[in-house]
Design a protein around this motif. Structure first.
Motif, mmCIF file in Angstrom:
data_model
loop_
_atom_site.group_PDB
_atom_site.id
_atom_site.type_symbol
_atom_site.label_atom_id
_atom_site.label_comp_id
_atom_site.label_asym_id
_atom_site.label_seq_id
_atom_site.Cartn_x
_atom_site.Cartn_y
_atom_site.Cartn_z
ATOM 1 N N HIS A 61 27.889 87.911 12.324
ATOM 2 C CA HIS A 61 27.064 88.225 11.252
ATOM 3 C C HIS A 61 27.057 88.857 10.325
ATOM 4 O O HIS A 61 27.098 88.883 8.952
ATOM 5 N N LYS A 65 28.172 88.290 6.482
ATOM 6 C CA LYS A 65 27.233 89.258 5.289
ATOM 7 C C LYS A 65 28.114 89.586 4.705
ATOM 8 O O LYS A 65 28.692 89.209 3.457
ATOM 9 N N ARG A 170 15.838 77.810 2.660
ATOM 10 C CA ARG A 170 14.961 79.306 2.666
ATOM 11 C C ARG A 170 16.466 79.440 3.199
ATOM 12 O O ARG A 170 16.683 79.584 4.066
ATOM 13 N N LYS A 171 17.151 81.105 2.339
ATOM 14 C CA LYS A 171 17.921 81.500 3.324
ATOM 15 C C LYS A 171 17.877 82.723 3.312
ATOM 16 O O LYS A 171 17.644 83.202 1.702
ATOM 17 N N SER A 172 18.721 84.044 3.293
ATOM 18 C CA SER A 172 18.273 85.215 3.212
ATOM 19 C C SER A 172 19.407 85.153 2.107
ATOM 20 O O SER A 172 20.800 85.364 1.766
ATOM 21 N N ARG A 174 21.502 87.950 -0.743
ATOM 22 C CA ARG A 174 22.332 89.117 -1.392
ATOM 23 C C ARG A 174 22.855 89.677 -1.951
ATOM 24 O O ARG A 174 24.086 90.327 -2.270
ATOM 25 N N GLN A 224 16.664 103.142 5.693
ATOM 26 C CA GLN A 224 15.889 101.214 5.696
ATOM 27 C C GLN A 224 17.431 101.226 7.040
ATOM 28 O O GLN A 224 17.905 101.018 7.381
ATOM 29 N N GLY A 226 20.035 98.985 6.669
ATOM 30 C CA GLY A 226 20.838 97.673 6.577
ATOM 31 C C GLY A 226 21.208 97.094 5.108
ATOM 32 O O GLY A 226 20.960 95.547 5.373
ATOM 33 N N PHE A 230 24.784 95.456 -0.990
ATOM 34 C CA PHE A 230 23.311 94.277 -2.414
ATOM 35 C C PHE A 230 22.150 94.729 -2.430
ATOM 36 O O PHE A 230 21.673 94.901 -3.498
ATOM 37 N N CYS A 279 16.076 88.601 0.251
ATOM 38 C CA CYS A 279 16.290 89.224 2.274
ATOM 39 C C CYS A 279 15.449 89.713 2.567
ATOM 40 O O CYS A 279 15.524 90.930 2.083
ATOM 41 N N ILE A 280 15.141 89.327 4.179
ATOM 42 C CA ILE A 280 13.897 90.251 5.055
ATOM 43 C C ILE A 280 14.826 91.319 5.613
ATOM 44 O O ILE A 280 16.006 90.809 5.881
ATOM 45 N N LEU A 281 14.611 92.628 5.325
ATOM 46 C CA LEU A 281 15.015 93.974 5.877
ATOM 47 C C LEU A 281 14.203 94.204 7.322
ATOM 48 O O LEU A 281 13.525 94.495 7.541
ATOM 49 N N ASN A 282 15.308 94.675 8.392
ATOM 50 C CA ASN A 282 14.352 95.603 9.115
ATOM 51 C C ASN A 282 14.095 96.654 9.047
ATOM 52 O O ASN A 282 14.016 97.379 8.316
ATOM 53 N N SER A 323 24.700 82.559 8.991
ATOM 54 C CA SER A 323 23.749 82.484 9.934
ATOM 55 C C SER A 323 23.523 81.142 11.776
ATOM 56 O O SER A 323 22.133 80.628 10.963
ATOM 57 N N ARG A 325 22.745 78.763 14.015
ATOM 58 C CA ARG A 325 21.269 78.524 14.799
ATOM 59 C C ARG A 325 21.346 78.442 16.005
ATOM 60 O O ARG A 325 23.081 77.656 16.534
HETATM 61 C C1 LIG Z 1 13.448 91.210 11.212
HETATM 62 C C2 LIG Z 1 14.444 91.345 10.459
HETATM 63 C C3 LIG Z 1 15.504 92.324 9.865
HETATM 64 C C4 LIG Z 1 16.323 91.689 9.158
HETATM 65 N N1 LIG Z 1 17.140 92.733 8.907
HETATM 66 C C5 LIG Z 1 17.793 92.378 7.745
HETATM 67 C C6 LIG Z 1 18.870 93.381 7.433
HETATM 68 O O1 LIG Z 1 18.083 94.756 7.993
HETATM 69 N N2 LIG Z 1 20.149 93.124 6.207
HETATM 70 C C7 LIG Z 1 20.298 92.108 5.440
HETATM 71 O O2 LIG Z 1 20.929 92.338 5.002
HETATM 72 N N3 LIG Z 1 19.444 90.925 7.076
HETATM 73 C C8 LIG Z 1 18.911 91.223 7.597
HETATM 74 N N4 LIG Z 1 17.800 90.510 8.220
HETATM 75 C C9 LIG Z 1 18.383 89.054 7.647
HETATM 76 C C10 LIG Z 1 18.896 88.385 8.613
HETATM 77 O O3 LIG Z 1 20.041 88.477 8.916
HETATM 78 C C11 LIG Z 1 18.434 86.284 8.365
HETATM 79 O O4 LIG Z 1 16.946 86.041 8.726
HETATM 80 C C12 LIG Z 1 19.487 85.583 10.117
HETATM 81 O O5 LIG Z 1 20.755 86.078 9.888
HETATM 82 C C13 LIG Z 1 18.959 84.469 9.263
HETATM 83 O O6 LIG Z 1 19.649 83.781 8.179
HETATM 84 P P1 LIG Z 1 18.512 83.433 7.429
HETATM 85 O O7 LIG Z 1 17.196 84.635 6.920
HETATM 86 O O8 LIG Z 1 19.685 82.936 6.329
HETATM 87 O O9 LIG Z 1 17.818 82.338 7.901
HETATM 88 C C14 LIG Z 1 16.299 90.519 8.802
HETATM 89 C C15 LIG Z 1 15.563 89.576 9.352
HETATM 90 C C16 LIG Z 1 15.284 89.709 10.449
HETATM 91 C C17 LIG Z 1 14.422 88.318 10.712
#
Ligand SMILES: Cc1cc2nc3c(=O)[nH]c(=O)nc-3n(C[C@H](O)[C@H](O)[C@H](O)COP(=O)(O)O)c2cc1C
Length: 336
Positions: A61, A65, A170-172, A174, A224, A226, A230, A279-282, A323, A325
């Motif tokens: 992954h 990215k 929906r996708k993450s 960047r 953060q 990660g 981007f 994009c959600i980030l941890n 990504s 599944r």
């Molecule tokens: C709790 C959580 C934390 C994540 N943290 C990061 C991150 O720090 N950086 C990043 O680029 N993507 C991050 N992601 C995104 C994931 O990489 C992404 O959700 C996963 O690959 C699935 O792809 P999609 O969201 O496009 O369906 C995070 C996702 C989740 C749920």
């Protein structure tokens, strides 16, 4: 017991109850601690199929990215690519094929193809690593390219469709236009939708912070960690927290994260519905970074960080990470 209650003063009973509760909390956390040490790969290493597969997913992954970054860097991620190929060879030898292994190989060969197509020489070490992989894993198929070039109009074309199509779309993402503002009203609308998230006994522990100031966003994203490649394009940064004050039982120790996670997912849908790139980030922070982030002083001490969401206006076209599944059959067990 009743007899004791009658003769012991109330204040002593309360102290006794608190001591027992503290002991109970310690026991509960120790139980979690033992389980984590026993079952996560942190101590054991990647010593079974699931653990090794998870490592492979995490590493491919990271390459996925990199392949979708707005400013593509040729020959990026060599250490990750090297350990990923080692992991793939080990997995193939020990456990044979799997959907995720196939996808990992497709990502690795997409990396190679990207360099060949662009006529940019691959790093010498990478060539060796790839040759080794090709020697060890012979039964390779032709893989379709995983990362996709997507047009913004197509990306948002399902926002008013049925839920299945909407959720699939929906996708993450960047890649955002640096100089275009995300309307705060749209974010508020998305939070209005996210509020529909269920929460344990409706206690609604989640709080949301939205940042617009570039310097502040930069400081937070540095902690953060990660968002390389981007994060600097983020126009609005959302931080989701969840308050420990609402959980009255020791057994609810993880409820902030569960309710916070459910809310976060709903907010991602809300943002998608408002046609905001996100994009959600941890917030998997070390205690040191947790303290650092807290010391910026915008959240209450009782709140836990749940996650961040980088937001921006999408360009007309952009790359989207695959990504891949798991198949439903790989995650579903029907108990009859
Ligand atoms: C709790 C959580 C934390 C994540 N943290 C990061 C991150 O720090 N950086 C990043 O680029 N993507 C991050 N992601 C995104 C994931 O990489 C992404 O959700 C996963 O690959 C699935 O792809 P999609 O969201 O496009 O369906 C995070 C996702 C989740 C749920």
């Amino acid at each position: 017991m009743k007899f004791l209650k009658n003769i012991i003063p109330n204040y002593l009973l309360n102290i006794g109850r608190k001591v027992l509760t503290v002991k109970r909390i310690f026991f509960i956390y120790f139980y979690d601690y033992k389980r984590f040490c026993k079952y996560s790969p942190v101590i054991s290493g990647y010593n079974n199929r699931d653990k090794l597969e998870a490592k492979i997913i995490e590493r491919y992954h990271s390459i996925e990215k990199g392949l979708t970054m707005p400013d593509f860097r040729f020959n990026f991620g060599i250490p990750v690519l090297t350990s990923l190929t080692d992991n793939c060879i080990e997995y193939n030898e020990k456990y044979g094929e799997s959907t995720q292994l196939k996808h990992a190989l497709s990502v690795i060969f997409e990396y190679e193809k990207k360099h060949i197509d662009s006529k940019v020489p691959l790093n010498q070490d990478t060539i060796k690593v790839l040759n080794n992989l090709k020697n060890k894993i012979k039964n390779r198929e032709e893989f379709p390219l995983g990362q996709k070039l997507v047009f913004k109009t197509d990306y948002f074309s399902e926002v008013n469709s049925n839920f299945s199509a909407f959720s699939n779309s929906r996708k993450s993402l960047r890649n955002y236009l640096e100089d275009q503002e995300v309307d705060l009203n749209l974010i508020t609308n998305a939070i209005e939708i996210a509020k529909n998230a269920p929460s344990a006994c409706n206690r609604q522990s989640v709080r949301v912070y939205v940042f617009s100031d570039k310097e502040q966003i930069k400081k937070i994203l540095k902690i953060q960690g990660g968002n390389r490649g981007f994060g600097h394009l983020t126009n609005k940064l959302i931080i989701i927290t969840s308050d420990l004050s609402v959980w009255g039982f020791a057994r609810e120790r993880n409820q902030t994260f569960i309710d916070g996670g459910i809310f976060a997912m709903n907010l991602l849908y809300g943002l998608h519905f408002q046609q905001i790139g996100a994009c959600i980030l941890n917030c998997s922070l070390s205690p040191e970074n947790d303290v650092k982030l807290r010391s910026l002083g915008f959240i209450r001490e009782s709140e836990n960080f749940i996650s961040m969401i980088s937001c921006g206006i999408l360009p007309e076209k952009f790359m989207q990470a695959a990504s891949k599944r798991h198949e439903v059959s790989e995650i579903l067990t029907i108990i009859k």
